[in-house]
Design a protein around this motif. Structure first.
Motif, PDB file in Angstrom:
ATOM      1  N   ARG A 107      -5.834  -2.863  10.875  1.00 56.71           N
ATOM      2  CA  ARG A 107      -6.582  -4.022  10.394  1.00 56.71           C
ATOM      3  C   ARG A 107      -5.775  -4.863   9.414  1.00 56.71           C
ATOM      4  O   ARG A 107      -5.987  -6.065   9.296  1.00 56.71           O
ATOM      5  CB  ARG A 107      -7.885  -3.564   9.723  1.00 56.71           C
ATOM      6  N   CYS A 108      -4.848  -4.226   8.721  1.00 58.80           N
ATOM      7  CA  CYS A 108      -4.041  -4.946   7.733  1.00 58.80           C
ATOM      8  C   CYS A 108      -2.938  -5.776   8.393  1.00 58.80           C
ATOM      9  O   CYS A 108      -2.324  -6.619   7.745  1.00 58.80           O
ATOM     10  CB  CYS A 108      -3.429  -3.947   6.747  1.00 58.80           C
ATOM     11  N   GLY A 109      -2.674  -5.524   9.668  1.00 60.57           N
ATOM     12  CA  GLY A 109      -1.661  -6.300  10.375  1.00 60.57           C
ATOM     13  C   GLY A 109      -0.229  -5.966   9.987  1.00 60.57           C
ATOM     14  O   GLY A 109       0.689  -6.757  10.221  1.00 60.57           O
ATOM     15  N   ARG A 110      -0.034  -4.789   9.442  1.00 62.49           N
ATOM     16  CA  ARG A 110       1.294  -4.424   8.931  1.00 62.49           C
ATOM     17  C   ARG A 110       2.350  -4.380  10.038  1.00 62.49           C
ATOM     18  O   ARG A 110       3.407  -5.009   9.942  1.00 62.49           O
ATOM     19  CB  ARG A 110       1.203  -3.076   8.210  1.00 62.49           C
ATOM     20  N   ASP A 111       2.073  -3.637  11.086  1.00 65.97           N
ATOM     21  CA  ASP A 111       3.078  -3.458  12.128  1.00 65.97           C
ATOM     22  C   ASP A 111       3.345  -4.742  12.904  1.00 65.97           C
ATOM     23  O   ASP A 111       4.482  -5.006  13.304  1.00 65.97           O
ATOM     24  CB  ASP A 111       2.654  -2.337  13.078  1.00 65.97           C
ATOM     25  N   LEU A 113      -7.516   9.051  10.940  1.00 64.10           N
ATOM     26  CA  LEU A 113      -8.297   7.988  11.570  1.00 64.10           C
ATOM     27  C   LEU A 113      -8.465   6.802  10.618  1.00 64.10           C
ATOM     28  O   LEU A 113      -8.273   5.644  11.003  1.00 64.10           O
ATOM     29  CB  LEU A 113      -9.652   8.514  12.025  1.00 64.10           C
ATOM     30  N   ARG A 114      -8.832   7.091   9.373  1.00 65.36           N
ATOM     31  CA  ARG A 114      -8.987   6.012   8.394  1.00 65.36           C
ATOM     32  C   ARG A 114      -7.670   5.300   8.141  1.00 65.36           C
ATOM     33  O   ARG A 114      -7.624   4.077   7.991  1.00 65.36           O
ATOM     34  CB  ARG A 114      -9.545   6.574   7.086  1.00 65.36           C
ATOM     35  N   TYR A 115      -6.601   6.097   8.097  1.00 71.26           N
ATOM     36  CA  TYR A 115      -5.291   5.495   7.856  1.00 71.26           C
ATOM     37  C   TYR A 115      -4.910   4.566   8.999  1.00 71.26           C
ATOM     38  O   TYR A 115      -4.480   3.430   8.764  1.00 71.26           O
ATOM     39  CB  TYR A 115      -4.232   6.579   7.685  1.00 71.26           C
ATOM     40  N   ARG A 116      -5.025   5.002  10.222  1.00 72.15           N
ATOM     41  CA  ARG A 116      -4.650   4.162  11.360  1.00 72.15           C
ATOM     42  C   ARG A 116      -5.505   2.907  11.428  1.00 72.15           C
ATOM     43  O   ARG A 116      -5.011   1.822  11.748  1.00 72.15           O
ATOM     44  CB  ARG A 116      -4.755   4.962  12.663  1.00 72.15           C
ATOM     45  N   TYR A 117      -6.800   3.051  11.116  1.00 76.91           N
ATOM     46  CA  TYR A 117      -7.688   1.887  11.116  1.00 76.91           C
ATOM     47  C   TYR A 117      -7.245   0.884  10.055  1.00 76.91           C
ATOM     48  O   TYR A 117      -7.137  -0.318  10.321  1.00 76.91           O
ATOM     49  CB  TYR A 117      -9.122   2.331  10.848  1.00 76.91           C
ATOM     50  N   CYS A 169       0.830  -1.204   0.000  1.00 74.14           N
ATOM     51  CA  CYS A 169       0.000   0.000   0.000  1.00 74.14           C
ATOM     52  C   CYS A 169       0.863   1.252   0.000  1.00 74.14           C
ATOM     53  O   CYS A 169       1.700   1.451   0.887  1.00 74.14           O
ATOM     54  CB  CYS A 169      -0.899  -0.002   1.229  1.00 74.14           C
ATOM     55  N   PHE A 170       0.651   2.134  -0.988  1.00 71.83           N
ATOM     56  CA  PHE A 170       1.502   3.327  -1.039  1.00 71.83           C
ATOM     57  C   PHE A 170       1.183   4.330   0.049  1.00 71.83           C
ATOM     58  O   PHE A 170       2.017   5.178   0.371  1.00 71.83           O
ATOM     59  CB  PHE A 170       1.535   3.977  -2.423  1.00 71.83           C
ATOM     60  N   TRP A 171       0.006   4.267   0.649  1.00 72.77           N
ATOM     61  CA  TRP A 171      -0.269   5.151   1.787  1.00 72.77           C
ATOM     62  C   TRP A 171       0.744   4.898   2.907  1.00 72.77           C
ATOM     63  O   TRP A 171       1.284   5.822   3.492  1.00 72.77           O
ATOM     64  CB  TRP A 171      -1.657   4.910   2.356  1.00 72.77           C
ATOM     65  N   CYS A 172       0.973   3.620   3.183  1.00 77.21           N
ATOM     66  CA  CYS A 172       1.876   3.253   4.277  1.00 77.21           C
ATOM     67  C   CYS A 172       3.321   3.535   3.919  1.00 77.21           C
ATOM     68  O   CYS A 172       4.094   4.018   4.758  1.00 77.21           O
ATOM     69  CB  CYS A 172       1.695   1.778   4.620  1.00 77.21           C
ATOM     70  N   ALA A 173       3.711   3.221   2.689  1.00 72.12           N
ATOM     71  CA  ALA A 173       5.083   3.482   2.252  1.00 72.12           C
ATOM     72  C   ALA A 173       5.388   4.979   2.337  1.00 72.12           C
ATOM     73  O   ALA A 173       6.472   5.389   2.783  1.00 72.12           O
ATOM     74  CB  ALA A 173       5.283   2.978   0.828  1.00 72.12           C
ATOM     75  N   GLU A 174       4.436   5.789   1.911  1.00 69.92           N
ATOM     76  CA  GLU A 174       4.606   7.245   1.966  1.00 69.92           C
ATOM     77  C   GLU A 174       4.816   7.702   3.397  1.00 69.92           C
ATOM     78  O   GLU A 174       5.740   8.471   3.694  1.00 69.92           O
ATOM     79  CB  GLU A 174       3.377   7.915   1.351  1.00 69.92           C
ATOM     80  N   ALA A 175       3.976   7.216   4.306  1.00 69.28           N
ATOM     81  CA  ALA A 175       4.072   7.617   5.707  1.00 69.28           C
ATOM     82  C   ALA A 175       5.385   7.158   6.323  1.00 69.28           C
ATOM     83  O   ALA A 175       5.997   7.895   7.114  1.00 69.28           O
ATOM     84  CB  ALA A 175       2.896   7.050   6.492  1.00 69.28           C
ATOM     85  N   ASP A 176       5.852   5.965   5.979  1.00 69.64           N
ATOM     86  CA  ASP A 176       7.093   5.442   6.546  1.00 69.64           C
ATOM     87  C   ASP A 176       8.301   6.271   6.114  1.00 69.64           C
ATOM     88  O   ASP A 176       9.172   6.600   6.923  1.00 69.64           O
ATOM     89  CB  ASP A 176       7.287   3.985   6.142  1.00 69.64           C
TER      90      ASP A 176
END
Length: 204
Positions: A191-195, A183-187, A44-51
């Motif tokens: 839920r995706c179990g990434r961390d 909020l949507r991002y953290r949810y 997911c590029f949302w997560c990659a961007e944030a990281d």
């Protein structure tokens, strides 16, 4: 393995730094640019961007698509499959503050290196992990990091090393998603179990 996570990543940086002394001397002889770019796919590029945005020396991160066969792809076509594109991020950084080797380290510790079907809860060709080196030096650094980790884990790793191709920015609503929709991002991330999976592979 958790206790070894940070040590492994530190060793990766050391291995990369020593892959080519000739290249290093050549780089020192050249004036360093104030900005450089790198492309990575990490699910997911949302997560990659944030990281990547958390890293000192990173100037900007753009979500988008790369590595596929079609021009000007959009989210619907990429998600449906068949275009060959990855969800990816274009990282603009200051080489005097963060090195490409450090970006590689951030890449590895934010992917599941054993998942060939995608990343975390997202499966399919667009969610595969990959490194897109833009020149020979970056290719060698990427290969050195992969080869070292394969030796450490004693198994093949799934992320591919793919020649850099045209990067297409994603739609505006995907950009800075973690900041604009916290909020949507953290949810989603929870839920995706990434961390949880990252901690299982790399430790805290």
């Amino acid at each position: 393995m958790k206790k070894l996570g940070l040590m492994v990543l530190g060793l990766v940086l050391a291995i990369i730094a020593g892959t080519s002394m000739v290249a290093a001397r050549s780089e020192r002889a050249q004036p360093k640019p104030e900005r450089a770019t790198a492309i990575f796919a990490m699910g997911c590029f949302w997560c990659a961007e944030a990281d990547f945005e958390k890293a000192p020396g990173v100037i900007n991160v753009v979500s988008g698509y790369t590595g596929g066969r079609t021009k000007n792809p959009d989210y619907e076509s990429v998600s449906a499959g068949g275009t060959g594109h990855y969800e990816a991020v274009l990282v603009t950084y200051d080489p005097s503050k963060i090195r490409y080797a450090q970006l590689l380290s951030l890449f590895w510790k934010n992917v599941d290196p054993f998942d060939a079907e995608g990343q975390f809860c997202d499966k399919g060709e667009s969610y595969r992990a990959a490194i897109f080196p833009g020149n020979e030096s970056e290719r060698k650094a990427a290969e050195a990091s992969r080869d070292y980790l394969e030796g450490f884990f004693k198994r093949a790793l799934a992320p591919r090393i793919v020649p850099r191709a045209t990067f297409y920015p994603a739609e505006d609503y995907h950009q800075d998603y973690s900041r604009n929709n916290p909020l949507r991002y953290r949810y989603y991330r929870s839920r995706c179990g990434r961390d949880e999976r990252l901690e299982a592979v790399w430790g805290k």
